[in-house]
Design an enzyme around this catalytic site. Structure first.
Site, PDB file in Angstrom:
ATOM      1  N   ILE A 535     -10.053   6.764  -3.036  1.00  0.00           N
ATOM      2  CA  ILE A 535     -11.313   7.091  -2.361  1.00  0.00           C
ATOM      3  C   ILE A 535     -11.010   8.094  -1.265  1.00  0.00           C
ATOM      4  O   ILE A 535     -10.071   7.901  -0.472  1.00  0.00           O
ATOM      5  CB  ILE A 535     -11.945   5.825  -1.758  1.00  0.00           C
ATOM      6  CG1 ILE A 535     -12.206   4.777  -2.846  1.00  0.00           C
ATOM      7  CG2 ILE A 535     -13.244   6.167  -1.026  1.00  0.00           C
ATOM      8  CD1 ILE A 535     -12.618   3.425  -2.302  1.00  0.00           C
ATOM      9  N   SER A 586      -8.521   9.360   3.295  1.00  0.00           N
ATOM     10  CA  SER A 586      -8.484   8.898   1.904  1.00  0.00           C
ATOM     11  C   SER A 586      -7.480   7.772   1.804  1.00  0.00           C
ATOM     12  O   SER A 586      -6.680   7.543   2.712  1.00  0.00           O
ATOM     13  CB  SER A 586      -8.124  10.033   0.948  1.00  0.00           C
ATOM     14  OG  SER A 586      -6.754  10.369   1.056  1.00  0.00           O
ATOM     15  N   LYS A 587      -7.522   7.069   0.694  1.00  0.00           N
ATOM     16  CA  LYS A 587      -6.561   5.993   0.448  1.00  0.00           C
ATOM     17  C   LYS A 587      -6.547   5.700  -1.039  1.00  0.00           C
ATOM     18  O   LYS A 587      -7.560   5.836  -1.729  1.00  0.00           O
ATOM     19  CB  LYS A 587      -6.960   4.724   1.204  1.00  0.00           C
ATOM     20  CG  LYS A 587      -5.770   3.847   1.580  1.00  0.00           C
ATOM     21  CD  LYS A 587      -4.983   4.476   2.713  1.00  0.00           C
ATOM     22  CE  LYS A 587      -3.866   3.578   3.213  1.00  0.00           C
ATOM     23  NZ  LYS A 587      -3.144   4.201   4.327  1.00  0.00           N
ATOM     24  N   GLY A 588      -5.397   5.291  -1.518  1.00  0.00           N
ATOM     25  CA  GLY A 588      -5.271   4.871  -2.907  1.00  0.00           C
ATOM     26  C   GLY A 588      -4.680   3.479  -2.973  1.00  0.00           C
ATOM     27  O   GLY A 588      -3.835   3.108  -2.155  1.00  0.00           O
ATOM     28  N   ASP A 636       2.616   4.464   1.535  1.00  0.00           N
ATOM     29  CA  ASP A 636       2.019   3.280   2.151  1.00  0.00           C
ATOM     30  C   ASP A 636       2.837   2.101   1.643  1.00  0.00           C
ATOM     31  O   ASP A 636       3.947   2.291   1.126  1.00  0.00           O
ATOM     32  CB  ASP A 636       0.526   3.167   1.788  1.00  0.00           C
ATOM     33  CG  ASP A 636      -0.252   2.348   2.819  1.00  0.00           C
ATOM     34  OD1 ASP A 636       0.175   1.206   3.095  1.00  0.00           O
ATOM     35  OD2 ASP A 636      -1.267   2.826   3.342  1.00  0.00           O
TER      36      ASP A 636
END
Length: 1032
Positions: A535, A586-588, A636
């Site tokens: 996202i 953003s991040k996954g 991360d």
């Protein structure tokens, strides 16, 4: 009755008219054998059988002649199988006849022969029928001998256990062996005798024996072997000796191709009359259950295999070679083989799921059942909601935190009870006809489509859903699947080869009541070992990719149900955090499947590869978005070691942005490791120092508690940079606590070595100090309390009244560790704060409502979006260097070689440190000043400041300000690190860096500096004055 004076073999020999034995005239078989090309081999087999004396001599010739001349085995069998093995197969078949004769039962040929290095299975074969014992044997072989199936399948090696029950909850083998067995499989065209209609399938398995060349055996680098393509260096010795030149040529071609790919290579070739040879190569361990799933696929398409092989290679590549024919001879195989090869790629992605039964029973095709699985998982994420009712009740309750907590718990419980994952699956299974309709709609827009994207399409489908289902819940489920179709902009579903499925959505399907900030883009990724999201809140955005593991089924259920929400919240926090850098948030996330917890790297690689499918131009993909996209990814939880590979893979696939694709790479690849240079901690500690300065406190006299230990990035650097009296550390190993203060030299030693708290020298604890390991049970604390479970004690120690300190710095821990349901435990029995100062280093450690409740009671708390932004600043400047420098310059100035750090790199690190500390100071002072004026919660001020900066940034980028070249040059010069500016100059930076990114630099710098200087309530003319000062 058997003659008691004869052995069974002699009795059978004395009764040549026994039903299951050859009635062919002996002379006819002799004539056929004389003309047989394998006559010499057959004679050798006869000699072996006669020497063993297990078959009556008078029967040996007839049994061997029938086996060679009438059973109908493919010539490849005789070419590749040693005489001693053939003799064993004939003996096994004869033994089955003996048992049948002795018991008077129907002939059941279920023969298993196993040794340490080989195995043989002979079983009846019924082409096109799933209840064939051969299908069960193949599942068992896949599990036990290939190491790529499921544990439950191994029981099928016991012939009494054959069953046709669908595998609804398969569990894969924990760790496959380094190399699977080789397999040669043959189906007879003839029967076991004239009077028996039984066709047989023979499976012969052997351990591979590889050549030992000096180059490979001497190498300690696994990558060298993994990238080797020469069959004569990596092939089994028997394969190299017995295979035809044609086969070796085909295998060499696919080997050359597959070694450089992440996914499979799938090819097909004509074979004899109306036959085809399907060849599939892939890297071992990159999927599971593929062998049996391919069998299910060609059976679905009314094909059967005359013979097939599985060949293992020393470089980790597995190659299937399957010879297919139509079940009905009048069918032209050319009308089927291309579709089988095309769908074999889809099978690789999701070979076996709990919806596979719909495919096996021919209710859905393989593309349809794959689509159904994806939609099931997608719909589940967005159905467990009661947004409207919850919002109304929450508003009615108001600020009563106790009732708000009860309402939050009730919503969660109702959501999970109503739309469980199983409940959504049941609806899909009950209405396959609706799946077919929805799949046709999906295919219409994404397979060679010229249709224009239409988010409102499908009203007739919606009507059909309402007419078909018989309750409101099922209607909501299928409406959610239609929403999936309506908002899908592009997918790799129809790309010829892929490693995972990826879907890029317009986020308009999200409820604005539950998700108040609408993202720019949502990606949904599904693979055989995982599923996940990506996202982002701006076109230009950056954020880390997180692996989510689950220790047990309960935790997996929780992680699964909250997957999108966790991803959304992390990305939204990142958006707030990234306020003063060019990239938005953003991040996954990658949620490992319950049965694939050990496949993090495989899942990560597929996740990245599939995202690249949609980021790079590809004529196979229908693109309803129609614009170029670039993602900037970072490390991360669980992915720090994979950043080098992701960057290199992007380069291999031809991405021009490969250097900037990932941050957090190793020093040799031009990365700026956050842990090595303490990037994130520098920002966090600026807030600690700022608070202490405002309150007039001496850091060295303050007590501190931290989650996240000396083995981690934030934990170790927090220990190194601070001068406080640390009383407690919680990490993956357990709880280290001493109310007198932990020995600073000892925790510094652990931080320097990046070791867990369990390695703390216990003799340096005071009488009241202790370490409780997560593995401990019934541990007695110094105060006499008994800890029943060290794991539970560790998980909840931040809520334990034992631990009270001036400062709490969470440097690790799961999201929402403190929320409305447990925030009361952050107070003493008398209502005092256990931690008056909190600087949230770990993302989302507190929920917003928990933060607000703490602030109401007097806590000074700075949330993650403000404090934890040092890492994102560092990563942003890492991206800038990668975009601005040419490949040669990047290699020269940013890559550390042979432990020699380039002069430019050292200077760049200092510039990054300055930027981090300066940004942190500016925001801290802005929040503190605004709180002093308005008394607004600092946690709310963080969001208000972030929102104002981000909103102003968007306006600036689309305003005439961008057209002011001198202002543009001035702002870009101010935003860039001095050492980069000195090397390239502002004009070259602006020329090389993509325009959208330069615009983002321009907007972010102007917006953040204005808000930090003038605050939230600045008059309208203030911005004009601010720009005038800059221009002049």
């Amino acid at each position: 009755m058997l003659n008691q004076n004869l052995t069974i073999s002699q009795e059978i020999a004395a009764q040549p008219k026994t039903q299951y034995f050859t009635k062919e005239d002996g002379d006819t078989l002799v004539v056929l054998m004389e003309e047989n090309q394998y006559k010499e081999q057959a004679n050798e087999v006869k000699v072996l059988l006669k020497s063993e004396r297990l078959i009556e001599n008078s029967r040996v010739d007839a049994e061997v002649d029938w086996f060679y001349c009438k059973l109908g085995l493919d010539s490849n069998y005789f070419d590749s199988t040693p005489a001693v093995v053939i003799a064993r197969h004939i003996l096994s078949l004869y033994a089955a006849k003996m048992v049948s004769h002795a018991t008077g039962a129907k002939l059941e040929v279920q023969l298993h022969s196993k040794t340490e290095g080989s195995a043989t299975f002979i079983t009846p074969s019924n082409p096109g029928k799933r209840d064939s014992p051969a299908m069960m044997i193949e599942h068992a072989i896949e599990s036990h001998y290939f190491g790529e199936g499921y544990h439950e399948d191994e029981q099928l090696l016991n012939p009494t256990q054959f069953s046709t029950t669908p595998f609804l909850s398969p569990k894969p083998a924990a760790a496959p062996p380094p190399h699977g067995f080789r397999l040669a499989c043959y189906r007879t065209t003839g029967t076991v005798s004239n009077s028996s209609p039984v066709h047989l399938r023979l499976y012969y398995l052997t351990k591979p024996v590889f050549p030992h060349t000096d180059a490979l055996s001497a190498s300690k680098n696994d990558a060298l072997l993994a990238n080797e393509t020469d069959l004569y260096k990596i092939g089994d010795l028997s394969f190299l000796e017995k295979s035809s030149d044609v086969t070796k040529k085909i295998y060499q071609e696919v080997m050359d191709e597959v070694v450089g790919k992440l996914g499979p290579v799938i090819k097909h070739y004509p074979y004899q009359v109306n036959g085809a040879r399907l060849v599939i190569a892939y890297r071992r361990g990159s999927t599971h259950s593929y062998w049996s799933a391919i069998g299910e696929l060609y059976h679905y398409h009314q094909m059967y295999a005359t013979h097939k092989y599985v060949e293992q290679f020393a470089n980790g590549i597995t190659i299937y070679s399957i010879y297919l024919r139509p079940l009905h001879p009048d069918v032209d195989i050319n009308t089927k083989i291309s579709k089988i090869a095309e769908q074999a790629s889809l099978v690789y992605v999701l070979p076996r799921t709990s919806l596979t039964s719909l495919f096996l029973t021919h209710q859905l095709s393989f593309p349809e059942v794959t689509y159904a699985y994806v939609c099931w998982k997608f719909a589940y994420q967005f159905l467990n909601r009661y947004a409207t009712e919850y919002s109304a009740l929450a508003a009615a309750i108001g600020d009563d935190s106790t009732k708000q907590s009860m309402l939050a718990q009730l919503k969660t419980r109702l959501s999970k009870d109503t739309f469980t994952e199983g409940r959504v699956r049941d609806a899909v299974v009950q209405y396959p006809e609706l799946i077919k309709v929805l799949y046709q709609d999906f295919e219409k827009y994404h397979f060679n489509s010229t249709l224009k994207y239409d988010v409102q399409h499908g009203t007739e489908i919606l009507q059909q859903i309402k007419k078909t289902v018989n309750n409101e819940l099922d209607s909501q489920i299928f409406s959610a699947i239609l929403s999936f179709n309506r908002h899908l902009l592009k997918t790799n579903f129809y790309k010829q080869t892929k490693t995972a499925l990826v879907f890029r959505f317009d986020p308009g399907f999200l409820s604005t009541k539950e998700y108040t900030s609408t993202p720019f883009a949502v990606f949904f990724v599904v693979g055989s070992e995982f599923r996940g999201f990506h996202i982002r809140f701006r076109n230009i955005a950056r954020g880390g990719i997180r692996i989510i593991r689950s220790q047990n089924s309960t935790q997996y259920d929780h992680n699964s149900s909250s997957l999108f929400d966790e991803n959304y919240n992390l990305a939204n926090t990142q958006q707030s955090k990234n306020k003063d850098i060019p990239e938005g948030g953003s991040k996954g996330t990658i949620l490992l499947s319950a049965d694939h917890q050990g496949k993090a790297e495989v899942a990560f690689r597929k996740y990245i590869d599939s995202l690249l499918d949609l980021l790079l131009p590809n004529s196979e993909i229908v693109d309803h978005f129609g614009k170029d996209e670039i993602l900037f990814l970072g490390p991360d939880e669980g992915t720090a070691d994979f950043m080098n590979w992701a960057s290199e893979h992007a380069k291999t696939r031809g991405a021009h942005f490969w250097k900037a694709f990932t941050t957090g790479k190793s020093l040799s690849r031009g990365g700026i490791p956050h842990d090595l240079y303490g990037m994130t901690t520098r920002s966090i500690h600026q807030y600690v120092l700022g608070i202490l300065s405002k309150l007039g406190l001496d850091e060295s006299k303050c007590t501190k508690f931290q989650t996240g230990g000396p083995d981690g990035d934030l934990g170790s650097n927090e220990i190194k940079i601070s001068k406080d009296k640390t009383i407690g550390i919680v990490d993956g190993s357990g709880v280290l606590f001493d109310p007198e203060g932990l020995d600073r030299e000892e925790i510094l030693r652990l931080a320097g070595k990046r070791q867990m708290a369990r390695y703390f020298e216990k003799s340096k604890l005071s009488a009241q100090g202790f370490f409780v390991d997560v593995q401990d049970t019934d541990f007695k604390l110094p105060n006499g309390d008994i800890v029943e479970s060290g794991l539970i004690f560790r998980n909840n120690f931040h809520l334990n009244p034992l631990c009270t300190a001036n400062i709490f710095v969470p440097c690790g821990g799961r999201p929402e560790s403190v929320q409305l349901t447990n925030v009361d435990k952050m107070f003493t029995n008398s209502g005092e704060l256990r931690f008056p100062i909190i600087v949230e280093g770990a993302n989302l450690f507190f929920t917003q409502k928990a933060r607000l409740m703490l602030e109401e009671k007097g806590a000074v708390i700075f949330k993650d979006a403000s404090a934890n932004k040092g890492g994102v600043t560092s990563s942003s400047l890492e991206v800038l260097a990668a975009l601005a420098l040419s490949d040669e310059e990047f290699d020269q100035h940013m890559c550390v070689k042979d432990n020699v750090v380039p002069e430019f790199y050292e200077a760049y690190i200092k510039d990054v440190h300055y930027a981090i500390e300066n940004n942190a100071r500016l925001e801290f002072e802005c929040i503190w000043a605004e709180h002093e004026i308005s008394k607004t919660s600092r946690c709310i001020l963080t969001d208000l400041i972030s929102n104002k900066i981000n909103s102003l940034n968007d306006s600036i980028q689309t305003s005439p300000l961008w057209d002011n070249i001198e202002l543009r040059r001035k702002i870009v010069s101010a935003a860039c690190p001095k050492v980069l500016l000195n090397l390239l100059g502002v004009d070259k930076i602006m020329e090389r860096v993509p325009v959208p990114y330069v615009k983002a630099i321009f907007g972010a710098y102007l917006a953040s500096r204005f808000v930090y200087q003038y605050g939230l309530s600045s008059p309208e003319f203030a911005f004009y004055s601010f720009i005038s000062n800059l221009t002049n």
